[in-house]
Design a protein around this motif. Structure first.
Motif, PDB file in Angstrom:
ATOM      1  N   GLY A 262     -11.749   5.955  -8.261  1.00  0.00           N
ATOM      2  CA  GLY A 262     -11.551   7.161  -9.053  1.00  0.00           C
ATOM      3  C   GLY A 262     -12.097   7.040 -10.457  1.00  0.00           C
ATOM      4  N   PHE A 263     -12.707   5.895 -10.768  1.00  0.00           N
ATOM      5  CA  PHE A 263     -13.219   5.628 -12.112  1.00  0.00           C
ATOM      6  C   PHE A 263     -14.689   5.224 -12.026  1.00  0.00           C
ATOM      7  CE2 PHE A 263      -8.801   4.150 -11.757  1.00  0.00           C
ATOM      8  CZ  PHE A 263      -8.168   4.981 -12.664  1.00  0.00           C
ATOM      9  N   LEU A 264     -15.475   5.638 -13.011  1.00  0.00           N
ATOM     10  CA  LEU A 264     -16.901   5.333 -12.997  1.00  0.00           C
ATOM     11  C   LEU A 264     -17.303   4.240 -13.988  1.00  0.00           C
ATOM     12  CD1 LEU A 264     -18.478   8.898 -12.679  1.00  0.00           C
ATOM     13  CD2 LEU A 264     -17.779   7.314 -10.880  1.00  0.00           C
ATOM     14  N   CYS A 265     -16.364   3.798 -14.828  1.00  0.00           N
ATOM     15  CA  CYS A 265     -16.723   2.757 -15.789  1.00  0.00           C
ATOM     16  C   CYS A 265     -15.474   2.018 -16.248  1.00  0.00           C
ATOM     17  CB  CYS A 265     -17.478   3.337 -16.985  1.00  0.00           C
ATOM     18  SG  CYS A 265     -16.476   4.370 -18.084  1.00  0.00           S
ATOM     19  N   ASP A 266     -15.690   0.923 -16.942  1.00  0.00           N
ATOM     20  CA  ASP A 266     -14.588   0.128 -17.484  1.00  0.00           C
ATOM     21  C   ASP A 266     -13.806   0.904 -18.543  1.00  0.00           C
ATOM     22  OD1 ASP A 266     -15.190  -2.122 -15.979  1.00  0.00           O
ATOM     23  OD2 ASP A 266     -16.471  -2.998 -17.531  1.00  0.00           O
ATOM     24  N   ASN A 296     -20.391   1.509 -14.175  1.00  0.00           N
ATOM     25  CA  ASN A 296     -20.986   1.367 -15.509  1.00  0.00           C
ATOM     26  C   ASN A 296     -22.425   1.884 -15.570  1.00  0.00           C
ATOM     27  OD1 ASN A 296     -18.592   0.322 -16.504  1.00  0.00           O
ATOM     28  ND2 ASN A 296     -19.173  -1.801 -16.199  1.00  0.00           N
ATOM     29  N   ASP A 297     -23.418   0.993 -15.614  1.00  0.00           N
ATOM     30  CA  ASP A 297     -24.816   1.425 -15.729  1.00  0.00           C
ATOM     31  C   ASP A 297     -25.558   1.357 -14.394  1.00  0.00           C
ATOM     32  OD1 ASP A 297     -24.794  -1.309 -15.506  1.00  0.00           O
ATOM     33  OD2 ASP A 297     -26.134  -1.696 -17.198  1.00  0.00           O
ATOM     34  N   SER A 298     -24.846   1.530 -13.296  1.00  0.00           N
ATOM     35  CA  SER A 298     -25.447   1.481 -11.957  1.00  0.00           C
ATOM     36  C   SER A 298     -26.598   2.479 -11.809  1.00  0.00           C
ATOM     37  CB  SER A 298     -24.381   1.806 -10.903  1.00  0.00           C
ATOM     38  OG  SER A 298     -24.969   2.172  -9.675  1.00  0.00           O
ATOM     39  N   PRO A 299     -27.775   2.024 -11.399  1.00  0.00           N
ATOM     40  CA  PRO A 299     -28.888   2.947 -11.151  1.00  0.00           C
ATOM     41  C   PRO A 299     -28.552   3.995 -10.083  1.00  0.00           C
ATOM     42  CG  PRO A 299     -29.711   0.704 -11.324  1.00  0.00           C
ATOM     43  CD  PRO A 299     -28.210   0.609 -11.268  1.00  0.00           C
ATOM     44  N   LEU A 300     -27.759   3.613  -9.088  1.00  0.00           N
ATOM     45  CA  LEU A 300     -27.371   4.577  -8.062  1.00  0.00           C
ATOM     46  C   LEU A 300     -26.502   5.676  -8.651  1.00  0.00           C
ATOM     47  CD1 LEU A 300     -26.615   2.207  -5.050  1.00  0.00           C
ATOM     48  CD2 LEU A 300     -28.395   3.960  -5.146  1.00  0.00           C
ATOM     49  N   LEU A 301     -25.630   5.323  -9.574  1.00  0.00           N
ATOM     50  CA  LEU A 301     -24.821   6.342 -10.243  1.00  0.00           C
ATOM     51  C   LEU A 301     -25.712   7.273 -11.050  1.00  0.00           C
ATOM     52  CD1 LEU A 301     -22.176   7.618 -11.206  1.00  0.00           C
ATOM     53  CD2 LEU A 301     -22.068   5.863 -12.990  1.00  0.00           C
ATOM     54  N   THR A 302     -26.688   6.729 -11.751  1.00  0.00           N
ATOM     55  CA  THR A 302     -27.606   7.565 -12.525  1.00  0.00           C
ATOM     56  C   THR A 302     -28.338   8.543 -11.625  1.00  0.00           C
ATOM     57  OG1 THR A 302     -27.928   5.770 -14.119  1.00  0.00           O
ATOM     58  CG2 THR A 302     -29.543   7.543 -14.142  1.00  0.00           C
ATOM     59  N   ARG A 303     -28.778   8.075 -10.469  1.00  0.00           N
ATOM     60  CA  ARG A 303     -29.467   8.958  -9.514  1.00  0.00           C
ATOM     61  C   ARG A 303     -28.524  10.036  -8.984  1.00  0.00           C
ATOM     62  NH1 ARG A 303     -31.622   5.266  -5.047  1.00  0.00           N
ATOM     63  NH2 ARG A 303     -32.018   7.302  -4.089  1.00  0.00           N
ATOM     64  N   ALA A 304     -27.263   9.673  -8.740  1.00  0.00           N
ATOM     65  CA  ALA A 304     -26.292  10.670  -8.282  1.00  0.00           C
ATOM     66  C   ALA A 304     -26.115  11.762  -9.335  1.00  0.00           C
ATOM     67  CB  ALA A 304     -24.953   9.991  -7.991  1.00  0.00           C
ATOM     68  N   LEU A 305     -25.988  11.361 -10.587  1.00  0.00           N
ATOM     69  CA  LEU A 305     -25.837  12.339 -11.670  1.00  0.00           C
ATOM     70  C   LEU A 305     -27.080  13.215 -11.795  1.00  0.00           C
ATOM     71  CD1 LEU A 305     -24.156  10.060 -14.371  1.00  0.00           C
ATOM     72  CD2 LEU A 305     -23.055  11.843 -12.993  1.00  0.00           C
ATOM     73  N   ALA A 306     -28.246  12.621 -11.580  1.00  0.00           N
ATOM     74  CA  ALA A 306     -29.487  13.396 -11.641  1.00  0.00           C
ATOM     75  C   ALA A 306     -29.518  14.464 -10.558  1.00  0.00           C
ATOM     76  CB  ALA A 306     -30.690  12.465 -11.508  1.00  0.00           C
ATOM     77  N   GLU A 307     -29.095  14.109  -9.361  1.00  0.00           N
ATOM     78  CA  GLU A 307     -29.082  15.093  -8.275  1.00  0.00           C
ATOM     79  C   GLU A 307     -28.070  16.197  -8.556  1.00  0.00           C
ATOM     80  OE1 GLU A 307     -28.820  13.417  -4.394  1.00  0.00           O
ATOM     81  OE2 GLU A 307     -30.652  12.219  -4.629  1.00  0.00           O
ATOM     82  N   LEU A 308     -26.922  15.831  -9.105  1.00  0.00           N
ATOM     83  CA  LEU A 308     -25.932  16.847  -9.463  1.00  0.00           C
ATOM     84  C   LEU A 308     -26.467  17.774 -10.551  1.00  0.00           C
ATOM     85  CD1 LEU A 308     -22.766  14.568  -9.648  1.00  0.00           C
ATOM     86  CD2 LEU A 308     -23.244  16.278  -7.896  1.00  0.00           C
ATOM     87  N   ALA A 309     -27.228  17.208 -11.465  1.00  0.00           N
ATOM     88  CA  ALA A 309     -27.747  17.977 -12.594  1.00  0.00           C
ATOM     89  C   ALA A 309     -28.839  18.949 -12.193  1.00  0.00           C
ATOM     90  CB  ALA A 309     -28.273  17.023 -13.665  1.00  0.00           C
TER      91      ALA A 309
END
Length: 326
Positions: A262-266, A296-309
């Protein structure tokens, strides 16, 4: 496409002296006992917060800003001019202040993404209310939940694979995985309009577990619990992590891997609640506790946010990959 993307997070104080003011924001002005303020100051001190601001911001702020910067860089690298902003609901930079800056920058429409993938009235609903109030007259698309996004699931699974293998190798057997998400007051999920949060949180966990099947995780190898129940305001939903650790020990397990989905970062719920409090409880029970690294700085998380955006987005519907849109 929207002019900009606004990432929304909870917010956290920068110094111990700001705790009372911060908690006033979190509770909406409800009085917080002095002992609660002191206890939270103690917990935050244990994870590095000091009386005066340091050279580096606290973990939640640090990683949320980094996630915004990484998303902006991904857009830039793909020739997109969409600007990324970051705002907090309960601390600086406040949502109202950031939206005001967006107006000054000429933004007339934007997509808001809450960095809490599972939708709840107590979190996402409040972010939405604050954002729409600040953005009156602007065109806003609000992503209300993305608990099942494939890249989010794979990002969690990627972190879990590494630590689960280490734990299983050390104990010489499959170690149970305990997925967690922040608890919410029981009143939130009962009544005429039940909150989707517990269902979505458990769904995220189930999808990560499914993704882990190839690594050997079986149906009986994982559990789910809610963590960080509040100290006031009536009952909160469970089962709790503490209860679940006891059950695992009674079943004869010698270790457990915790992954908070349920959390995306520290932040304090991970660095204190899991790494300090739950680890101590597990140790007293004779359990060894491992934790999957935060995204945290996961590239997969960044890609997920990009698709949502890049939308259009509807909860539960996969968005075309960024590579297909540029």
């Amino acid at each position: 496409m929207s002019d900009a993307v606004l990432l929304l997070a909870h917010g956290t104080p920068n110094t111990l002296g700001e705790m009372a003011e911060y908690l006033d924001k979190v509770t909406g002005g409800r009085a917080v006992p002095a002992e609660v303020v002191e206890e939270l100051q103690h917990r935050y001190a244990l994870i590095g917060l000091r009386e005066t601001a340091g050279a580096e911001p606290p973990p939640l702020t640090k990683w949320t800003l980094a996630q915004g910067q990484l998303l902006g860089r991904l857009f830039f690298d793909n020739g997109l001019k969409t600007k990324v902003y970051v705002a907090m609901r309960n601390w600086h930079p406040y949502i109202a202040d950031v939206v005001a800056q967006m107006r000054q920058d000429g933004v007339t429409r934007f997509r808001a993404i809450c960095l809490a993938p599972q939708n709840s009235r107590t979190s996402v609903g409040l972010y939405r209310k604050a954002t729409l109030a600040a953005a009156e007259g602007m065109e806003v698309e609000f992503v209300a939940g993305w608990a099942e996004h494939p890249l989010l699931i794979e990002a969690f699974a990627e972190k879990l694979r590494t630590v689960w293998k280490v734990a299983c190798d050390e104990l010489g057997k499959r170690v149970p995985v305990l997925f967690t998400a922040h608890s919410v007051p029981t009143r939130t999920v009962t009544g005429d309009a039940p909150d989707p949060y517990p269902i979505e949180a458990k769904r995220t966990a189930a999808l990560v577990a499914e993704c882990m099947k190839a690594a050997g995780l079986g149906e009986q190898d994982w559990r789910f619990a809610f963590q960080s129940q509040g100290v006031s305001g009536g009952p909160w939903i469970g089962p709790t992590v503490e209860e679940t650790l006891g059950v695992l020990r009674e079943e004869g397990h010698r270790g457990v891997v915790i992954q908070p989905v349920g959390f995306l970062c520290d932040h304090v719920e991970i660095l204190y609640d899991i790494d300090i409090a739950f680890r101590q409880i597990a140790d007293e029970m004779g359990l060894k506790l491992w934790r999957a690294e935060s995204l945290n700085d996961s590239p997969l998380l960044t890609r997920a946010l990009a698709e949502l955006a890049l939308g259009p987005y509807t909860a539960g519907v996969e968005v075309a990959p960024i590579s297909a849109r540029v």
